[in-house]
Design a protein around this motif. Structure first.
Motif, PDB file in Angstrom:
ATOM      1  N   GLY A   1       0.791  -1.222   0.000  1.00 16.80           N
ATOM      2  CA  GLY A   1       0.000   0.000   0.000  1.00 16.80           C
ATOM      3  C   GLY A   1       0.824   1.273   0.000  1.00 16.80           C
ATOM      4  O   GLY A   1       0.285   2.359  -0.154  1.00 16.80           O
ATOM      5  N   ASN A   2       2.139   1.179   0.162  1.00 13.81           N
ATOM      6  CA  ASN A   2       2.988   2.369   0.150  1.00 13.81           C
ATOM      7  C   ASN A   2       3.245   2.836  -1.274  1.00 13.81           C
ATOM      8  O   ASN A   2       3.316   2.027  -2.194  1.00 13.81           O
ATOM      9  CB  ASN A   2       4.335   2.086   0.840  1.00 13.81           C
ATOM     10  N   VAL A   3       3.409   4.142  -1.428  1.00 17.35           N
ATOM     11  CA  VAL A   3       3.759   4.692  -2.735  1.00 17.35           C
ATOM     12  C   VAL A   3       5.170   4.224  -3.077  1.00 17.35           C
ATOM     13  O   VAL A   3       6.060   4.216  -2.230  1.00 17.35           O
ATOM     14  CB  VAL A   3       3.678   6.234  -2.720  1.00 17.35           C
TER      15      VAL A   3
ATOM     16  N   SER B   1      -9.657   0.147  -4.694  1.00 17.81           N
ATOM     17  CA  SER B   1      -8.534  -0.685  -4.269  1.00 17.81           C
ATOM     18  C   SER B   1      -8.351  -1.834  -5.257  1.00 17.81           C
ATOM     19  O   SER B   1      -9.298  -2.265  -5.906  1.00 17.81           O
ATOM     20  CB  SER B   1      -8.738  -1.230  -2.851  1.00 17.81           C
ATOM     21  N   ILE B   2      -7.123  -2.279  -5.361  1.00 21.84           N
ATOM     22  CA  ILE B   2      -6.786  -3.413  -6.209  1.00 21.84           C
ATOM     23  C   ILE B   2      -6.232  -4.488  -5.290  1.00 21.84           C
ATOM     24  O   ILE B   2      -5.351  -4.220  -4.476  1.00 21.84           O
ATOM     25  CB  ILE B   2      -5.749  -3.043  -7.293  1.00 21.84           C
ATOM     26  N   ARG B   3      -6.783  -5.680  -5.423  1.00 22.13           N
ATOM     27  CA  ARG B   3      -6.326  -6.771  -4.574  1.00 22.13           C
ATOM     28  C   ARG B   3      -6.029  -7.996  -5.428  1.00 22.13           C
ATOM     29  O   ARG B   3      -6.456  -8.089  -6.574  1.00 22.13           O
ATOM     30  CB  ARG B   3      -7.337  -7.076  -3.482  1.00 22.13           C
ATOM     31  N   ALA B   4      -5.280  -8.929  -4.840  1.00 30.18           N
ATOM     32  CA  ALA B   4      -4.906 -10.162  -5.539  1.00 30.18           C
ATOM     33  C   ALA B   4      -4.688 -11.249  -4.502  1.00 30.18           C
ATOM     34  O   ALA B   4      -4.587 -10.972  -3.304  1.00 30.18           O
ATOM     35  CB  ALA B   4      -3.636  -9.944  -6.354  1.00 30.18           C
TER      36      ALA B   4
ATOM     37  N   GLU C   1      -8.252  -7.949  -8.817  1.00 24.99           N
ATOM     38  CA  GLU C   1      -9.608  -7.407  -8.833  1.00 24.99           C
ATOM     39  C   GLU C   1      -9.584  -5.930  -8.446  1.00 24.99           C
ATOM     40  O   GLU C   1      -8.825  -5.524  -7.566  1.00 24.99           O
ATOM     41  CB  GLU C   1     -10.454  -8.197  -7.830  1.00 24.99           C
ATOM     42  N   LEU C   2     -10.416  -5.139  -9.129  1.00 23.07           N
ATOM     43  CA  LEU C   2     -10.605  -3.727  -8.799  1.00 23.07           C
ATOM     44  C   LEU C   2     -11.930  -3.602  -8.078  1.00 23.07           C
ATOM     45  O   LEU C   2     -12.941  -4.145  -8.516  1.00 23.07           O
ATOM     46  CB  LEU C   2     -10.625  -2.868 -10.071  1.00 23.07           C
ATOM     47  N   LEU C   3     -11.935  -2.871  -6.968  1.00 19.95           N
ATOM     48  CA  LEU C   3     -13.136  -2.661  -6.177  1.00 19.95           C
ATOM     49  C   LEU C   3     -13.262  -1.173  -5.880  1.00 19.95           C
ATOM     50  O   LEU C   3     -12.309  -0.561  -5.391  1.00 19.95           O
ATOM     51  CB  LEU C   3     -13.038  -3.458  -4.872  1.00 19.95           C
TER      52      LEU C   3
ATOM     53  N   GLY D   1      -3.272  -1.089  -1.494  1.00 20.30           N
ATOM     54  CA  GLY D   1      -3.627   0.187  -0.881  1.00 20.30           C
ATOM     55  C   GLY D   1      -4.920   0.738  -1.442  1.00 20.30           C
ATOM     56  O   GLY D   1      -5.555   0.153  -2.303  1.00 20.30           O
ATOM     57  N   VAL D   2      -5.309   1.885  -0.923  1.00 14.68           N
ATOM     58  CA  VAL D   2      -6.563   2.530  -1.316  1.00 14.68           C
ATOM     59  C   VAL D   2      -6.248   3.799  -2.080  1.00 14.68           C
ATOM     60  O   VAL D   2      -5.368   4.570  -1.705  1.00 14.68           O
ATOM     61  CB  VAL D   2      -7.419   2.847  -0.073  1.00 14.68           C
TER      62      VAL D   2
END
Length: 179
Positions: free
Chosen positions: A29-31, A147-150, A102-104, A169-170
């Motif tokens: 989630g960090n830049v 958010s993008i998760r996997a 996935e994009l949420l 991250g968000v």
């Protein structure tokens, strides 16, 4: 004039821009930053807002999501987007695979506005766009969270295995007036 703005808040600082903004984050989630000395572990995701069209009732946008890596001080497409191999400190060989990207996007009440598979992120041609519309209400400064998760699968040569859901991250998407 109405506009769609993507806002990223990190460590107490704010960053915002109109369509065309590109934000790069690591799986924690960090830049993520890329320069000649950068050595990143784990996957890095790039999110760009493009093609924003606004009217009085809604905003239509395209969010482009890519897996990237730092090479010679520049972000380039990740040529092995779904796998990583490394040697652990104890000498074991470790293979990490990623799947089910996935994009949420949710609203302020955490109602799902958009949920879409990003299956192309598992391939070498790992750019995928998601088009979406956000309906305006009378609320000033509407904020949505993207958010993008996997799913991350880890397997070590010693037989250890585990899987976990990771989140890149968000990203805050804000509808606001710009004069």
């Amino acid at each position: 004039m109405k506009a769609l703005i993507m806002v990223l808040s990190l460590m107490g600082f704010g960053f915002s821009a109109q369509a065309g903004v590109s934000i790069v984050k690591a799986f924690d989630g960090n830049v993520a930053y890329c320069n000649q000395e950068t050595r990143l572990k784990g996957k890095v995701i790039q999110v760009e807002m493009t093609n924003v069209v606004s009217n009085d009732s809604q905003d239509d946008a395209t969010m482009t999501v890519s897996l990237v890596k730092c090479e010679n001080g520049s972000w380039v497409k990740d040529t092995q987007p779904s796998v990583e191999n490394y040697t652990a400190p104890n000498g074991e060989q470790v293979k990490v695979t990623y799947s089910n990207y996935e994009l949420l996007i949710v609203n302020k009440n955490y109602d799902i506005v958009l949920q879409t598979e990003l299956s192309h992120l598992n391939t070498v041609n790992n750019t995928q766009s998601a088009q979406f519309s956000l309906v305006r209400t009378r609320d000033a400064g509407q904020i949505f969270e993207a958010s993008i998760r996997a799913i991350k699968h880890v397997e070590a040569s010693g037989g250890q295995k585990f899987s976990e859901v990771i989140n890149f991250g968000v990203f805050n998407v804000r509808l606001t007036d710009i004069n």
